[in-house]
Design an enzyme around this catalytic site. Structure first.
Site: not given
Length: 296
Positions: A168, A215, A285
């Site tokens: 990520r 998320s 995130e």
């Protein structure tokens, strides 16, 4: 010529006091003082050069970005109108503003396999590259051949091996992503379509359909953050109009005109509760921008 006149002269459009609720998929936030839309890829470098002295933010489709309730003072560069693509013999070149879901369908329609994982990821190509978006054991880094970026005011082409991808994360900081070539293989359109439908069904069954930013936290090793959030007994917990989804604990949903402040407070509660319960420090995130959120 004044700064904003120069931007217009090179093909950019400027929206003043634009509501973040019209952009953010969480449907919260104040206003962007100035939201700047480049409309020509060939002059994007000039746009960046004009903006660089005053500083600016880069925004994709708002699917992974929380905007402060007090708005964003800095110039904000949105690339969503740079959304063209070119089908090549061994893949597809896509502008940074192209929707990843649309890109996955373009690949399917041209008999290319490799982008099925993008089905259901509501973000732009640029945003996907920036965060190395992924799903179903696949990531951007697995299919990208090279990316064109503006780095230190100059156009640069970086191969996959030159981009420090990690989970990520792309390693990009001040670079502006212009577009990218995705190296793909030929596949059976029927099989590709079936796989995409299965992924879409899986997402609908497991993820909430209310406004969210996707998320919220990264995986911890091989374990999804939702496991730890659920173990902490936080499913359904609500602050203001923001709620931890009953369907998927790693989603915060907007159930009743939630503010960005509600989201931030709930994130803090989750972080503290999970640490107290499991000793795990969750890593966010979702990106925060705007007044009062820059250092959180």
């Amino acid at each position: 010529m004044k700064k904003y006149d120069r931007l217009i002269a090179v093909g950019a459009e400027i929206c003043y006091n634009y509501s973040a609720k019209n952009l953010s998929t969480f449907k919260s936030g104040g206003t962007f003082d100035r939201l700047i839309y480049p409309t020509r890829s060939d002059t994007l470098g000039e746009v960046v050069d004009i903006l660089k002295d005053g500083g600016f933010k880069v925004l994709g489709m708002g699917s992974n970005t929380l905007v402060s309730d007090y708005g964003v003072e800095e110039d904000t560069l949105s690339l969503v109108r740079l959304n063209d693509h070119k089908v090549m013999k061994d893949g597809i070149y896509a502008d940074a503003g192209l929707n990843m879901i649309v890109l996955s369908k373009i690949a399917r329609d041209n008999g290319f396999t490799g982008l099925e994982f993008m089905t259901g990821i509501p973000g732009s190509v640029g945003g996907g590259i920036f965060m190395n978006a992924g799903a179903y054991e696949s990531e951007i880094k697995d299919v990208i051949e090279y990316a064109d970026v503006i780095k230190d005011g100059k156009p640069v082409r970086l191969t996959r091996d030159e981009i420090p991808f990690s989970y990520r994360n792309s390693g990009f900081k001040d670079e502006v992503i212009v577009g990218a070539k995705f190296s793909l293989k030929e596949g059976n359109p029927i099989i590709i379509s079936s796989r995409m439908k299965n992924y879409a069904t899986h997402r609908r069954e497991r993820q909430p359909n209310l406004p969210s930013l996707g998320s919220v936290f990264k995986k911890v090793g091989d374990i999804g953050a939702g496991y730890y959030i659920e173990q902490a007994g936080l499913k359904g917990v609500r602050i203001g109009g923001a709620e931890v989804s009953q369907k998927h604990a790693n989603f915060i949903i907007n159930v009743a005109n939630a503010t960005s402040g509600d989201f931030v407070s709930l994130v803090t509660l989750i972080e503290n509760s999970v640490y107290e319960k499991s000793g795990v420090k969750l890593e966010r995130e979702v990106r925060y921008i705007g007044r009062g959120l820059e250092n959180i």
